[in-house]
Design an enzyme around this catalytic site. Structure first.
Site, mmCIF file in Angstrom:
data_model
loop_
_atom_site.group_PDB
_atom_site.id
_atom_site.type_symbol
_atom_site.label_atom_id
_atom_site.label_comp_id
_atom_site.label_asym_id
_atom_site.label_seq_id
_atom_site.Cartn_x
_atom_site.Cartn_y
_atom_site.Cartn_z
ATOM 1 N N CYS A 1 1.678 23.943 13.071
ATOM 2 C CA CYS A 1 1.135 22.852 13.875
ATOM 3 C C CYS A 1 1.531 22.891 15.335
ATOM 4 O O CYS A 1 0.786 22.495 16.196
ATOM 5 C CB CYS A 1 1.518 21.508 13.271
ATOM 6 S SG CYS A 1 0.364 21.076 11.979
ATOM 7 N N ASN B 1 0.619 19.907 3.613
ATOM 8 C CA ASN B 1 -0.196 20.758 4.477
ATOM 9 C C ASN B 1 0.069 22.245 4.293
ATOM 10 O O ASN B 1 -0.802 23.076 4.543
ATOM 11 C CB ASN B 1 0.001 20.369 5.954
ATOM 12 C CG ASN B 1 1.439 20.192 6.337
ATOM 13 O OD1 ASN B 1 2.171 19.413 5.728
ATOM 14 N ND2 ASN B 1 1.886 20.932 7.334
HETATM 15 N N1 PMP Z 1 0.262 15.191 9.128
HETATM 16 C C1 PMP Z 1 -0.103 16.306 8.487
HETATM 17 C C2 PMP Z 1 0.128 16.422 7.013
HETATM 18 C C3 PMP Z 1 -0.703 17.356 9.196
HETATM 19 O O1 PMP Z 1 -1.075 18.466 8.548
HETATM 20 C C4 PMP Z 1 -0.888 17.221 10.592
HETATM 21 C C5 PMP Z 1 -1.496 18.345 11.416
HETATM 22 N N2 PMP Z 1 -1.159 19.601 11.035
HETATM 23 C C6 PMP Z 1 -0.498 16.032 11.209
HETATM 24 C C7 PMP Z 1 0.075 15.046 10.443
HETATM 25 C C8 PMP Z 1 -0.699 15.823 12.687
HETATM 26 O O2 PMP Z 1 -2.082 15.624 12.958
HETATM 27 P P1 PMP Z 1 -2.684 15.545 14.419
HETATM 28 O O3 PMP Z 1 -2.957 16.942 14.830
HETATM 29 O O4 PMP Z 1 -3.956 14.759 14.270
HETATM 30 O O5 PMP Z 1 -1.717 14.843 15.287
#
Ligand code: PMP
Length: 371
Positions: free
Chosen positions: A312, A139
């Site tokens: 995140c 990511n």
């Molecule tokens: N895995 C990856 C590689 C992510 O980029 C993200 C969100 N940034 C997540 C998991 C978590 O996703 P969610 O927001 O749907 O919980």
């Protein structure tokens, strides 16, 4: 005018998806009810399941809807706690934090999972009870991981393979069946669907080892209790249809031109993973002696929304564990920003962004000298 350049954090919802969701908000039934309204809700869910399974090359009956990728990862890794588990050191926290006893698989300085390490470690173990979790695309860096090799190694050693494919869908072709993946996580809001919905796709083989974390009314084959989020599932399905038709050639041209401009205009800038296979929409650029946090704030004031490291968790700006795992110099780790796109930008938008970036960086460097 603001230019949103943070698609890896969340992609804006597609307008057709909004229209489909608005229309379907009137579905009143509970999908578990057997009357007409219940059956209408059930049908809508099953239609979405069908589209999503096509997008990721899985069997529709094996899709378990969850509240997002975080929950899907938690569900996938719940059974790993009693197994010999290997997790790549560049995973998202929603994977890393699920099994703190797991052995971390290192990455190369190019940001690629060390396949030899995995292979030699799996060979030493008895051939059962092994769980491996790796991501398809990182990511932060956008670096594509060697899933074919990893899958082959897992099969040779009878290991269960979980893949977090959140950043891969709609960007590269990924098929659970073709790649022999046992468990696959995706999230709706990264592909232009609504937030708060995702799924774990499960192969027939691993249903027996999967262990639910939310038990209740037996929904989702007993692996995720609770009335299904019908409206969000419909939106997720609609977005998944778009993800089947992805074409990022224009995005790639934009990304390359943006990186070329940055490298020529800003001394000491470094494109992370420049020589590794990367998805077309992501550029992680590090600047020496710059705080990424200050840079993100300054760019925001100028109307450009980018992120620093892994953005995140709400407002958290922590130095990236991904860049540390790649062995990057600490000054660069702290000064990296991620630009993630999903449409092509025109030449003047690219030039304006690079000009502002250069100006802001010079201001930050000057301020540092004064202090
Ligand atoms: N895995 C990856 C590689 C992510 O980029 C993200 C969100 N940034 C997540 C998991 C978590 O996703 P969610 O927001 O749907 O919980």
């Amino acid at each position: 005018m603001t230019l949103y350049l943070d698609y890896n954090a969340s992609a804006p919802i597609i307008s057709d998806v909004v229209a489909i969701m608005n229309e379907s908000i009137g579905i009143i039934g509970n999908p578990s009810s057997i009357h007409s309204s219940g059956r209408a809700a059930r049908k809508a869910i099953e239609d979405s399941r069908e589209i999503i399974s096509k997008t990721i090359g899985s069997n529709p009956k094996n899709i378990i809807f969850t509240s997002g990728a975080t929950e899907a990862n938690a569900l996938a890794l719940n059974c790993s706690k009693t197994m010999q588990t290997f997790i790549s050191s560049i995973e998202h926290d929603s994977v890393l934090k699920q099994n703190i006893n797991a052995k971390l698989i290192p990455v190369t300085s190019e940001g690629i999972i060390n396949v030899e390490f995995l292979e030699s470690n799996l060979r030493k173990l008895p051939e059962d009870n092994i769980f491996v979790s790796v991501m398809a695309v990182n990511n932060e860096t956008g670096i594509i991981q060697p899933l074919e090799d990893i899958s082959r190694i897992c099969k040779e050693n009878n290991a269960i393979l979980h893949v977090d494919a959140v950043q891969a869908i709609g960007r590269i072709d990924i098929s659970m069946d073709k790649l022999n993946i046992d468990l696959l996580t995706i999230s709706s809001h990264k592909i232009g669907g609504p937030k708060g919905i995702g799924c774990l796709a499960v192969s027939d083989k691993v249903y027996t080892v999967l262990s639910p974390i939310i038990m209740g009314g037996g929904q989702e084959r007993g692996f995720r209790g609770g009335t299904e989020a019908v409206n969000q599932i419909i939106g997720f399905g609609a977005a998944a249809k778009y993800a089947q038709k992805f074409s990022l050639s224009n995005t790639l041209t934009t990304r390359d031109s943006l990186e070329k401009n940055v490298l020529s205009m800003i001394p000491d800038s470094i494109i992370i993973g420049k020589n590794s296979p990367r998805v077309a929409n992501t550029s992680l650029i590090a600047f020496k002696n710059i705080s990424a946090e200050s840079l993100v704030i300054a760019l925001d004031i100028e109307g450009y929304e980018v992120s620093s490291g892994s953005a995140c968790s709400s407002g958290k700006i922590a130095a990236s564990h991904v860049l540390r795992a790649m062995g990057l110099n600490e000054s660069l780790v702290k000064g990296a920003i991620r630009i993630s796109l999903c449409r092509s930008l025109n030449k003047s938008e690219i030039l304006s962004f690079c000009t502002i970036l250069k100006r802001v960086i010079n201001q930050l460097l000057r301020k540092k000298k004064i202090i």
